[in-house]
Write an enzyme that holds these catalytic residues in place. Structure first.
Site, PDB file in Angstrom:
ATOM      1  N   ASP A 179      30.855  43.532  42.615  1.00 38.14           N
ATOM      2  CA  ASP A 179      32.102  43.016  43.181  1.00 38.14           C
ATOM      3  C   ASP A 179      33.201  43.244  42.144  1.00 38.14           C
ATOM      4  O   ASP A 179      33.339  42.477  41.197  1.00 38.14           O
ATOM      5  CB  ASP A 179      31.961  41.527  43.522  1.00 38.14           C
TER       6      ASP A 179
ATOM      7  N   TYR B 195      32.341  34.410  42.235  1.00 36.75           N
ATOM      8  CA  TYR B 195      33.000  34.160  43.519  1.00 36.75           C
ATOM      9  C   TYR B 195      33.190  35.496  44.226  1.00 36.75           C
ATOM     10  O   TYR B 195      33.661  36.456  43.603  1.00 36.75           O
ATOM     11  CB  TYR B 195      34.348  33.473  43.298  1.00 36.75           C
TER      12      TYR B 195
ATOM     13  N   LYS C  65      42.668  43.323  45.744  1.00 35.25           N
ATOM     14  CA  LYS C  65      43.756  43.027  44.803  1.00 35.25           C
ATOM     15  C   LYS C  65      44.583  44.262  44.445  1.00 35.25           C
ATOM     16  O   LYS C  65      45.436  44.708  45.218  1.00 35.25           O
ATOM     17  CB  LYS C  65      43.188  42.308  43.581  1.00 35.25           C
TER      18      LYS C  65
HETATM   19  P1  KE4 Z   1      40.133  37.523  48.744  1.00 36.03           P
HETATM   20  O1  KE4 Z   1      39.382  37.266  50.036  1.00 36.03           O
HETATM   21  O2  KE4 Z   1      40.735  36.248  48.176  1.00 36.03           O
HETATM   22  O3  KE4 Z   1      41.143  38.655  48.841  1.00 36.03           O
HETATM   23  O4  KE4 Z   1      39.071  38.026  47.660  1.00 36.03           O
HETATM   24  C1  KE4 Z   1      37.933  37.258  47.407  1.00 36.03           C
HETATM   25  C2  KE4 Z   1      37.383  37.621  46.044  1.00 36.03           C
HETATM   26  C3  KE4 Z   1      36.255  38.406  45.975  1.00 36.03           C
HETATM   27  N1  KE4 Z   1      35.725  38.766  44.780  1.00 36.03           N
HETATM   28  C4  KE4 Z   1      36.292  38.371  43.620  1.00 36.03           C
HETATM   29  C5  KE4 Z   1      35.674  38.785  42.321  1.00 36.03           C
HETATM   30  C6  KE4 Z   1      37.462  37.563  43.638  1.00 36.03           C
HETATM   31  O5  KE4 Z   1      38.008  37.157  42.466  1.00 36.03           O
HETATM   32  C7  KE4 Z   1      38.025  37.183  44.864  1.00 36.03           C
HETATM   33  C8  KE4 Z   1      39.251  36.303  44.960  1.00 36.03           C
HETATM   34  N2  KE4 Z   1      39.761  35.794  43.725  1.00 36.03           N
HETATM   35  C9  KE4 Z   1      40.443  34.513  43.783  1.00 36.03           C
HETATM   36  C10 KE4 Z   1      40.953  34.132  42.407  1.00 36.03           C
HETATM   37  N3  KE4 Z   1      40.003  34.275  41.365  1.00 36.03           N
HETATM   38  C11 KE4 Z   1      41.541  34.506  44.782  1.00 36.03           C
HETATM   39  C12 KE4 Z   1      42.549  33.390  44.650  1.00 36.03           C
HETATM   40  C13 KE4 Z   1      42.500  32.466  45.826  1.00 36.03           C
HETATM   41  O6  KE4 Z   1      41.394  32.182  46.341  1.00 36.03           O
HETATM   42  O7  KE4 Z   1      43.605  32.022  46.225  1.00 36.03           O
END
Ligand code: KE4
Length: 428
Positions: free
Chosen positions: A239, A144, A267
């Site tokens: 990523d 993701y 994060k």
């Molecule tokens: P954000 O746009 O949510 O800040 O980051 C996206 C993203 C990008 N790359 C990786 C490896 C990520 O894990 C994420 C976001 N992680 C999820 C939980 N695994 C966010 C939680 C959510 O969507 O509420």
């Protein structure tokens, strides 16, 4: 467990917010419950609207490596707020955070701060397409990279949790430019490069996947991707939104000694406030406007409060032996969990690396999307509910990662292990 306040808040929320949440995975749908509304958090604990207290293993999905409301982070944000919340102009804090990132991760010569991991990944892909003058990207099933259109194909996290790994609303021609391969399967990527290597702008992956649940990489897979992309003129994008400053003071790339061309971060570098970043080779990053022609922008990018929280977090991480202590505590927890599951006869697979772990309700080794899907999500839902009843807050999805923070004490670990024993015995 009392939930009346959360339940009434959720009813209010559903009237004005789709699904009652601002991010799908928070909705507790895959565990068949209504979400709890949190009113405050401190250290390893979160507290909900009905007065329930939990040991927290979500940690806001990764950013809270120091635990909630760390005094140094709170103080930094309070101090920054006294001087204004946003300038829409350069300020020293964003330079300091950029310098700290470049110093910590050797492959990053230059970095651009944005507001989320999604922005980081979508900007890195746009830049890779511009730099190589190619359109196709390779991603991996179960990984993701945020919710930009190009990534919502066989994606992990909330898409996998919700059972819709490919989102409606993504144009077919865009889907045609995203090729999905199998994680830890270098041959699946080699085949794609043999067929269309001259069209591939970049390979993007989580160098350790956290969005299928935790899936560890075969380092030879990572090394192979580095060689394949280099030999075909494609870029390698790591990523590290989850792994960045989680697995070490830097990225997983520091530990496996592989230098990607671009890296995405998020994060932890925001310490719980909205910060993402992408960075890498100077010759590539110089293509970004206003120095180069590739456009990316953001009203609140490099925001003073968010940057202050990120700098404070990284400063605490850089000193002391936080990583060793988290490794010790999480290792103890893993050992206790393995003992409990073995003694109760419930066959599960536990993947752990440093302060991250996942318990998969399957007997199979979980090394990719397909094997992750063998997990029994119904069993996970029962486990989740039992743990919640005993004051342990796990991710409300089989396909997410648990995080131990620096604030988790040995007593938290012991209480968690005991709760697991009680829940698993009740499930048997
Ligand atoms: P954000 O746009 O949510 O800040 O980051 C996206 C993203 C990008 N790359 C990786 C490896 C990520 O894990 C994420 C976001 N992680 C999820 C939980 N695994 C966010 C939680 C959510 O969507 O509420």
């Amino acid at each position: 467990m009392k939930i009346a306040r959360s339940s009434s808040l959720f009813a209010r929320a559903r009237a004005v917010i789709p699904g009652g949440v601002n991010s799908p995975v928070r909705a507790f749908r895959s565990v068949g419950m209504e979400p709890l509304f949190i009113i405050r958090a401190q250290g390893s604990r979160i507290f909900d609207a009905d007065g329930n207290e939990f040991i927290d293993y979500v940690g806001s999905w990764g950013p809270l490596i120091l635990g909630h409301s760390h005094p140094r982070v709170v103080e930094a944000v309070q101090t920054a707020a006294q001087m204004g919340t946003s300038y829409g102009a350069p300020h020293e804090g964003e330079v300091e955070l950029a310098e700290m990132i470049c110093q910590a991760i050797p492959s990053i010569d230059m970095v651009r701060l944005v507001n989320s991991g999604t922005e980081a990944a979508m900007s890195a892909v746009r830049l890779a397409r511009a730099f190589t003058r190619r359109d196709k990207i390779v991603k991996f099933a179960g990984c993701y990279h945020g919710h930009a259109d190009s990534f919502l194909i066989q994606a992990g996290s909330g898409l996998l949790t919700g059972g819709v790994p490919t989102s409606p609303g993504v144009p077919e021609d865009l889907i045609a430019n995203t090729i999905v391969c199998r994680y830890n399967d270098l041959d699946s990527v080699r085949t794609v490069f043999e067929q269309m290597g001259t069209e591939i702008a970049a390979v993007i992956l989580e160098p350790m996947a956290g969005n299928m649940g935790l899936v560890l990489p075969d380092v030879e897979f990572l090394r192979g991707l580095r060689q394949l992309t280099a030999s075909h003129g494609a870029l390698l994008i790591f990523d590290e939104v989850i792994t960045g400053f989680r697995v070490t003071y830097g990225g997983l790339q520091n530990l496996v000694e592989i230098e990607p061309d671009l890296t995405c971060l998020g994060k932890i570098i925001g310490g719980g406030l909205p910060v993402g970043a992408y960075g890498g080779r100077r010759d590539i990053m110089k293509m970004m406007a206003p120095e180069g022609p590739v456009y990316q922008a953001g009203t609140l990018s490099g925001n003073p409060l968010a940057v202050a929280a990120g700098i404070a977090t990284l400063k605490v991480l850089k000193t002391g032996n936080i990583y060793d202590d988290m490794e010790r505590k999480t290792s103890v927890l893993e050992t206790r969990l393995r003992t409990v599951f073995e003694e109760t006869g419930l066959r599960v697979t536990i993947n752990r690396y440093g302060s991250m772990f996942s318990i998969f309700f399957t007997e199979e080794d979980v090394t990719d999307y397909e094997s992750a899907l063998t997990a029994d999500t119904g069993m996970y839902a029962r486990f989740f509910a039992g743990m919640l009843e005993r004051g342990i807050y796990l991710p409300p999805s089989q396909f997410e990662t648990c995080f131990v923070s620096a604030a988790h004490e040995d007593e938290d670990i012991e209480r968690t292990a005991e709760a697991v024993r009680q829940v698993v015995e009740a499930m048997a």
